[in-house]
Design a protein around this motif. Structure first.
Motif, PDB file in Angstrom:
ATOM      1  N   ILE A 107     -43.512  -1.771  -8.671  1.00 38.34           N
ATOM      2  CA  ILE A 107     -44.757  -1.019  -8.480  1.00 38.34           C
ATOM      3  C   ILE A 107     -45.856  -1.960  -7.989  1.00 38.34           C
ATOM      4  O   ILE A 107     -46.653  -1.591  -7.117  1.00 38.34           O
ATOM      5  CB  ILE A 107     -45.183  -0.336  -9.796  1.00 38.34           C
ATOM      6  N   GLY A 146     -38.642   2.643  -6.694  1.00 46.27           N
ATOM      7  CA  GLY A 146     -39.602   3.163  -7.643  1.00 46.27           C
ATOM      8  C   GLY A 146     -39.343   4.586  -8.087  1.00 46.27           C
ATOM      9  O   GLY A 146     -39.607   4.943  -9.235  1.00 46.27           O
ATOM     10  N   MET A 163     -49.827   0.752 -11.352  1.00 47.64           N
ATOM     11  CA  MET A 163     -50.308   0.976  -9.989  1.00 47.64           C
ATOM     12  C   MET A 163     -51.770   0.544  -9.865  1.00 47.64           C
ATOM     13  O   MET A 163     -52.191  -0.030  -8.850  1.00 47.64           O
ATOM     14  CB  MET A 163     -50.173   2.461  -9.620  1.00 47.64           C
TER      15      MET A 163
END
Length: 319
Positions: A107, A146, A163
């Motif tokens: 991520i 992901g 994120m």
């Protein structure tokens, strides 16, 4: 850039990726959980890590007599420390309570996308066709891994926190480019780490409570990520950022999941799936496109530009 300088720059990047890649597994190891009651809570671990790094940074500044930053740069350094150190590492630690180490590193690989967009807007750095193709290729690799359940990725608050870490570190890298015109990579890193550690002091009560029952393993893990992925890796990354465009440097973050996944596999038993391997290959291919093909394209374009007349008066940039 001289060949020797370029080699040392890439060595700085490789060493940084090794340390940062190892940090994902070490963070998981040092975090408190039902299976690890002797670990630290996210904020406490972030403060322990960068409290340690700040001591090393302060020692460096004192020994080398670097002095204080310029007054007009204080707000930029404070913002860089807040985003690149405090926000990034608290959000990453919070996310890794649920998100596996390998998946978290993947991520974070969204960061080069953010850097490319922000740099194009604020630093006027541009990628050629091969460069953008490399970014898209790496982005595809990140998405492939992901969004597979085997990688441990889920759309939840913990994944969104990781994120957010990627966005925070992207802004930090772009802020650093402007500051690196006036400070060395290690000097700026030291200032940012100290600033970030000051913001993290809000977790001091939590750290004091956690330290009372922390295991030896968790304590050693916090010390390791403070000195190596914390101070040394950030300093080496600052050196690389001072020598290459932000977009070209940060695209290497797409290779970080390889180190993180390998270490998490060996140490934590987080076995990567076949899709993880394919995604990692795409990420590496994207890095090579940016570093090799896009650099070559820029060099050819520069070679084709007509030389300026010898009689053209010299232009002096005001200091």
């Amino acid at each position: 850039m001289k060949p020797t300088t370029r080699k040392t720059t890439y060595l700085c990047i490789l060493t940084t990726l090794l340390f940062w890649g190892s940090s994902f597994a070490v963070i998981r190891y040092g975090l408190a959980s039902p299976a690890n009651p002797g670990g630290f809570h996210p904020g406490a671990l972030a403060l322990f890590r960068f409290g340690t790094a700040a001591v090393v940074a302060l020692g460096y500044l004192i020994i080398t007599r670097q002095g204080l930053p310029r007054a007009r740069d204080l707000w930029r350094i404070a913002l860089a420390g807040l985003l690149g150190i405090s926000v990034y590492h608290f959000c990453l630690n919070f996310g890794e309570q649920v998100v596996p180490a390998g998946a978290a590193s993947i991520i974070i690989a969204f960061a080069p996308i953010f850097v490319a967009l922000i740099s194009a807007r604020f630093l006027k750095e541009r990628l050629g066709g091969w460069g953008w193709l490399g970014v898209v290729c790496s982005f595809a690799g990140v998405c492939l891994v992901g969004f597979t359940g085997a990688a441990g990725f889920r759309i939840n608050i913990h994944a969104l926190a990781v994120m957010g870490s990627a966005l925070a570190t992207a802004i930090y890298f772009v802020l650093s480019k402007e500051l690196l015109k006036r400070y060395s990579g290690i000097q700026l890193t030291s200032y940012a780490i100290i600033a970030g550690a000051l913001f993290l002091l809000i977790f001091a009560p939590q750290l004091i409570g956690d330290a009372r029952h922390a295991s030896t393993g968790a304590t050693m893990a916090a010390l390791y990520i403070g000195v190596f992925p914390g101070f040394i890796a950030y300093a080496l990354w600052g050196v690389a950022l001072s020598r290459l465009p932000a977009t070209q440097v940060t695209v290497f973050l797409n290779a970080e999941p390889l180190f993180a996944a390998a270490i998490a596999w060996i140490w934590l038993g987080e076995v990567p799936s076949h899709l993880v391997a394919i995604g990692a290959i795409l990420a590496i291919a994207g890095v090579l496109m940016v570093q090799l093909m896009d650099n070559k394209s820029h060099a050819e374009t520069s070679a084709e530009e007509p030389a300026k007349p010898a009689t053209e008066p010299a232009r002096h940039t005001p200091q």
